[in-house]
Write an enzyme that holds these catalytic residues in place. Structure first.
Site, mmCIF file in Angstrom:
data_model
loop_
_atom_site.group_PDB
_atom_site.id
_atom_site.type_symbol
_atom_site.label_atom_id
_atom_site.label_comp_id
_atom_site.label_asym_id
_atom_site.label_seq_id
_atom_site.Cartn_x
_atom_site.Cartn_y
_atom_site.Cartn_z
ATOM 1 N N PRO A 34 0.793 -1.226 0.130
ATOM 2 C CA PRO A 34 0.059 -0.186 0.046
ATOM 3 C C PRO A 34 0.766 1.172 -0.099
ATOM 4 O O PRO A 34 1.856 1.494 0.937
ATOM 5 C CB PRO A 34 -0.680 -0.123 1.365
ATOM 6 C CG PRO A 34 -0.086 -1.059 1.981
ATOM 7 C CD PRO A 34 0.647 -2.041 1.210
ATOM 8 N N GLU A 35 0.547 1.971 -0.887
ATOM 9 C CA GLU A 35 1.430 3.506 -0.894
ATOM 10 C C GLU A 35 0.476 4.532 -0.449
ATOM 11 O O GLU A 35 -0.773 4.362 0.263
ATOM 12 C CB GLU A 35 1.411 3.913 -2.468
ATOM 13 C CG GLU A 35 2.119 2.777 -3.173
ATOM 14 C CD GLU A 35 3.920 2.932 -2.988
ATOM 15 O OE1 GLU A 35 4.329 3.761 -1.829
ATOM 16 O OE2 GLU A 35 4.751 2.208 -3.646
#
Length: 269
Positions: free
Chosen positions: A2-3
């Site tokens: 996840p960014e």
């Protein structure tokens, strides 16, 4: 992994369900994540969650006693579920709420974290972070000053959390392509005008990704499966060897700082 946009969407997804709720218990099934889950985090029991905020890729569950800090790591996810749903193998932490629901943390690789900071202090993991990319503090003048004299490749430079937070590999690739800047160019040799364009593109790329992710919000309160990270509309990332969307030349791939970097040798100078 996840960014920043995925983490922001997680914040947006859980906030309506946990804000204003009193924590009745915290169940820690695995106390060893990226760092040990501190015993002090049990201070959250009995507290009302006043706000869910985000700093870089950390989520903060804020209470009058302090705040729990959650990092999703490489594979973590959060879900709001009825309390009676049995935990699965990688469900490591439950935050039990007075509503009868739980905020459940799942992390197969255990690279995430649950930490605690007492009220009035700043946790060391947050202390030296650069500005948020969508804030006014991250502006052309700021980036020009930080880049002055730097010989670091511009891609590594904008991925440095001391310079600006949340510009992960995907979004560094995309922003540099949109700005027409070669990822290997030294940060100090990018003109002020082009750095200004890069700032604007970073903001636009991240804002668009967050907007795309908004369609997944319903998944944060669903007992079936886990919230997937939303599909990206990407121009170059993961498309090495395919035609450039601007000039049709085949996109090139190289490693910069051990990270896969895709670019167009014609469009990016």
């Amino acid at each position: 992994m996840p960014e920043l946009p995925e983490v922001e969407v997680s914040r947006m997804g859980i906030a309506p369900h946990v804000t204003g709720q009193r924590v009745t218990d915290i169940v820690i099934r695995n106390p060893q994540l990226r760092w040990p889950v501190p015993e002090a985090i049990r201070q959250i029991v009995g507290q009302e969650i006043r706000r869910v905020s985000r700093r870089a890729k950390y989520l903060m569950l804020e209470t009058d006693a302090g705040y729990a800090i959650v990092h999703l790591g490489m594979s973590g996810s959060l879900r709001v579920l009825p309390a009676g749903i049995p935990p699965e193998k990688h469900d490591h932490v439950d935050l039990c709420l007075a509503s009868g629901e739980v905020l459940r943390y799942n992390d197969p690789r255990r690279f995430g974290a649950w930490l605690w900071q007492d009220k009035g202090g700043e946790h060391p993991v947050l202390a030296k972070l650069g500005p948020e990319p969508l804030s006014e503090a991250f502006c052309a003048q700021y980036l020009q000053e930080k880049a002055r004299g730097k010989r670091t490749a511009i891609k590594q430079f904008i991925m440095d959390n001391h310079v600006v937070v949340g510009v992960g590999n995907i979004y560094a690739n995309e922003s540099l392509f949109s700005a027409g800047i070669h990822p290997k160019r030294e940060a100090g040799k990018v003109s002020a005008k082009r750095l200004a364009v890069l700032v604007a593109e970073i903001k636009a790329v991240l804002a668009f990704a967050i907007e795309q992710g908004g369609t997944t919000l319903k998944d944060f309160k669903n007992a079936d499966g886990k919230p997937g990270y939303f599909a990206q509309e990407l121009q170059v990332y993961g498309k090495a060897g395919q035609p450039c969307p601007r000039c049709d030349k085949l996109l090139s791939e190289v490693k910069i700082g051990q990270r896969t970097t895709v670019y167009c040798s014609d469009c990016q100078k």
